[in-house]
Design a protein around this motif. Structure first.
Motif, PDB file in Angstrom:
ATOM      1  N   SER A  58     -12.734   3.330   3.468  1.00 20.96           N
ATOM      2  CA  SER A  58     -13.522   2.395   3.733  1.00 20.96           C
ATOM      3  C   SER A  58     -13.144   1.071   3.278  1.00 20.96           C
ATOM      4  CB  SER A  58     -14.950   2.737   2.922  1.00 20.96           C
ATOM      5  OG  SER A  58     -14.893   2.804   1.536  1.00 20.96           O
ATOM      6  N   GLU A  59     -12.159   0.984   2.517  1.00 19.37           N
ATOM      7  CA  GLU A  59     -11.509  -0.565   2.031  1.00 19.37           C
ATOM      8  C   GLU A  59     -10.353  -0.852   2.595  1.00 19.37           C
ATOM      9  OE1 GLU A  59     -12.598  -0.186  -2.779  1.00 19.37           O
ATOM     10  OE2 GLU A  59     -11.121   0.699  -1.944  1.00 19.37           O
ATOM     11  N   LEU A 114       0.881  -1.317  -0.005  1.00 19.40           N
ATOM     12  CA  LEU A 114      -0.006   0.086  -0.075  1.00 19.40           C
ATOM     13  C   LEU A 114       0.643   1.392  -0.090  1.00 19.40           C
ATOM     14  CD1 LEU A 114      -2.725   1.519   0.299  1.00 19.40           C
ATOM     15  CD2 LEU A 114      -2.617   1.031   2.680  1.00 19.40           C
ATOM     16  N   GLU A 115       1.956   1.213   0.801  1.00 22.38           N
ATOM     17  CA  GLU A 115       2.916   2.452   0.847  1.00 22.38           C
ATOM     18  C   GLU A 115       3.280   2.560  -0.645  1.00 22.38           C
ATOM     19  OE1 GLU A 115       7.179   3.310   2.713  1.00 22.38           O
ATOM     20  OE2 GLU A 115       5.709   2.481   4.049  1.00 22.38           O
ATOM     21  N   VAL A 145      -3.960  -1.163   6.685  1.00 25.15           N
ATOM     22  CA  VAL A 145      -4.047  -2.274   6.287  1.00 25.15           C
ATOM     23  C   VAL A 145      -5.160  -2.363   5.015  1.00 25.15           C
ATOM     24  CG1 VAL A 145      -4.305  -4.802   6.352  1.00 25.15           C
ATOM     25  CG2 VAL A 145      -3.020  -3.155   8.123  1.00 25.15           C
ATOM     26  N   PRO A 146      -4.886  -2.519   3.697  1.00 25.66           N
ATOM     27  CA  PRO A 146      -6.041  -2.595   2.857  1.00 25.66           C
ATOM     28  C   PRO A 146      -6.771  -3.689   2.900  1.00 25.66           C
ATOM     29  CG  PRO A 146      -4.089  -3.203   1.584  1.00 25.66           C
ATOM     30  CD  PRO A 146      -3.578  -2.472   2.941  1.00 25.66           C
ATOM     31  N   THR A 147      -8.238  -3.855   2.544  1.00 25.45           N
ATOM     32  CA  THR A 147      -9.022  -5.042   2.441  1.00 25.45           C
ATOM     33  C   THR A 147      -9.232  -5.282   1.079  1.00 25.45           C
ATOM     34  OG1 THR A 147     -11.001  -3.576   2.841  1.00 25.45           O
ATOM     35  CG2 THR A 147      -9.840  -4.690   4.869  1.00 25.45           C
ATOM     36  N   VAL A 190      -9.112  -0.226  14.025  1.00 21.80           N
ATOM     37  CA  VAL A 190     -10.364   0.721  13.861  1.00 21.80           C
ATOM     38  C   VAL A 190     -10.558   0.603  12.205  1.00 21.80           C
ATOM     39  CG1 VAL A 190      -9.753   2.155  15.886  1.00 21.80           C
ATOM     40  CG2 VAL A 190      -9.260   2.858  13.309  1.00 21.80           C
ATOM     41  N   PRO A 191     -11.803   0.818  11.824  1.00 24.89           N
ATOM     42  CA  PRO A 191     -12.096   0.899  10.352  1.00 24.89           C
ATOM     43  C   PRO A 191     -11.466   1.985   9.853  1.00 24.89           C
ATOM     44  CG  PRO A 191     -14.072   0.560  11.577  1.00 24.89           C
ATOM     45  CD  PRO A 191     -13.165   0.912  12.721  1.00 24.89           C
TER      46      PRO A 191
END
Length: 290
Positions: free
Chosen positions: A227-228, A160-161, A209-211, A263-264
């Motif tokens: 939100s993802e 992600l980074e 952390v992406p989902t 947390v979300p």
């Protein structure tokens, strides 16, 4: 011992999201009527962009040696000197590094990849806020981390980074994707040597952390939205944290270890406000006035 002039540092890699955290602090300072001296870590790079181009042209073997992560490419003596002087006297000198998104400074005549002149910090500030690469650095020669009263790490998952850095540097700074990837790969040794160890010294780490699938970060793709993703928040001293209160205040949050709150992603700003604002108030309440 509490100091009259506290220092807060947000540390993380280029493209990690430290600027987002900085903006959260800026909003917090405004609400809390905190007058902060704001310092950008890029201002302590040793070379202008043209300097680096000349060095790489004349000495191509030094390209990997002089990444922005490396000790040799930064004025770390000046950075540590600033932290010492501010902690003792609330004073010091700083400058700005000009990025492509610094429209006002470019309109004022500065060129991208150069620095402004060194200048004195404003008088009468309550604390120093640093955002950059080396706020928690410790080497044989420098111990910058020991001068910081609140050290916050921003360390998204590696893929992600990289996605965030590629997106920023191609869209805002005009680099090709290939050039950004070369930069990422070329400075990996310095990342492991100088950046990652800082996250073991931080008081708090925020790791997004992406989902969604980010298995190939070098594929052109959108940055996962808040939100993802989830945000993993690790506290060095969990005994000082009211976890039941945070769990009650942040919907859908949960704990995975005694020192770790999740947390979300969409509630990261709320979590930062709830966690960091009391710490800033505590720092200021403990100031040792002469």
């Amino acid at each position: 011992m509490s100091r009259e002039y506290p220092i807060i540092a947000v540390t993380g890699s280029s493209g990690a999201g430290t600027t987002t955290v900085r903006r959260s602090f800026e909003r917090m300072f405004l609400r809390e009527d905190v007058h902060a001296a704001m310092v950008d870590g890029d201002a302590f790079h040793r070379y202008t962009r043209d300097d680096l181009k000349r060095i790489f042209r004349e000495e191509p073997e030094r390209k990997d040696e002089l990444s922005h992560f490396a000790v040799e490419a930064n004025l770390l003596d000046r950075l540590e000197g600033l932290f010492i002087e501010y902690g003792e006297h609330g004073a010091g000198t700083f400058r700005h590094y000009i990025h492509a998104e610094d429209k006002q400074k470019i309109e004022a005549g500065y060129r991208v990849g150069t620095f402004t002149e060194w200048q004195s910090l404003p008088c009468g500030t309550d604390l120093l806020f640093y955002e950059g690469l080396h706020g928690g650095l410790v080497t044989q020669e420098y111990d910058i981390a020991r001068h910081v009263d609140l050290l916050v790490g921003v360390a998204p998952t590696m893929n992600l980074e990289w996605i965030q850095k590629i997106d920023r540097d191609t869209k805002l700074r005009g680099y090709s994707q290939e050039a950004v990837i070369d930069t990422i790969l070329g400075r990996m040794d310095d990342y492991v040597r100088y950046i990652q160890p800082q996250f073991s010294r931080t008081h708090i780490n925020f790791q997004r952390v992406p989902t969604v699938d980010t298995s190939n970060p070098f594929e052109v793709q959108d940055i996962p939205t808040d939100s993802e993703s989830f945000v993993v928040i690790r506290f060095r001293d969990p005994s000082t944290v009211d976890f039941p209160w945070l769990l009650a205040m942040i919907k859908d949050s949960f704990m995975t270890r005694p020192h770790t709150l999740v947390v979300p992603g969409a509630r990261m700003s709320l979590a930062m406000e709830l966690i960091l604002a009391p710490l800033v108030r505590h720092l200021l309440s403990q100031r040792r006035f002469r």
